[in-house]
Design an enzyme around this catalytic site. Structure first.
Site, PDB file in Angstrom:
ATOM      1  CB  CYS A 159      -0.911  -0.013   1.228  1.00  0.00           C
ATOM      2  SG  CYS A 159      -1.871   1.506   1.434  1.00  0.00           S
ATOM      3  CB  CYS A 187      -0.483 -13.463  -5.690  1.00  0.00           C
ATOM      4  SG  CYS A 187      -0.871 -14.953  -4.799  1.00  0.00           S
TER       5      CYS A 187
END
Length: 158
Positions: A115, A138
């Site tokens: 993030c 993933c």
């Protein structure tokens, strides 16, 4: 002004969080132990154990650490790996929400994704995904929080 507008205008704004300055203790207080292990310590959940691996609920997957929108369910696909997989982040492959770095752990070189707002570890991206990008993000379920689409929220309230 309507009552709702007046209340909204008068409501205090939530304080801005400086995500880069949170201490380990503050992260531990905000996250579950599993989220902490994955988001802050670069852990990985066992394949097939995450709550979003098989989810078909439409909506947006936000960062479980800071709430930044990361992936749209429209780009989610069944990769057969046991982890939620997406072919691109919500703002595109070269967007601002999901960042990349080199991961040389486990005696291999991979591309880690995180993030960009809070730095939380999300998972990895591989070059074996479907069109249109050919990528497979993933992602650990514990690093995500699903914000269901409006029609799903309405059905939950019934």
């Amino acid at each position: 002004m309507t009552d709702a507008a007046e209340q909204s205008a008068a409501a205090p704004k939530a304080p801005q969080v400086d995500w880069s300055s949170l201490t380990d203790a503050e992260w531990k207080a905000r996250l579950t132990p599993e989220q902490y292990k994955i988001l802050r310590k670069h852990g990985t959940e066992r394949a097939g154990t995450g709550k979003y691996a098989d989810s078909k609920v439409p909506g947006v997957y936000d960062c479980a650490g800071c709430g930044l929108p990361l992936f749209d369910s429209k780009t989610k696909f069944d990769s057969g790996t046991g982890w939620p997989s997406f072919y691109q982040p919500i703002d595109g492959v070269k967007g601002d929400n999901v960042g990349e770095s080199v991961d040389k752990s486990w005696f291999m070189t991979r591309t880690e994704v995180h993030c960009n707002r809070c730095g939380g570890h999300l998972g990895h991206v591989f070059n074996d995904g479907p069109r249109p990008t050919g990528l497979r993000y993933c992602i650990n379920s514990a690093s995500l929080k699903l914000d269901p689409a409006e029609d799903e929220k309405d059905s939950d309230e019934r």
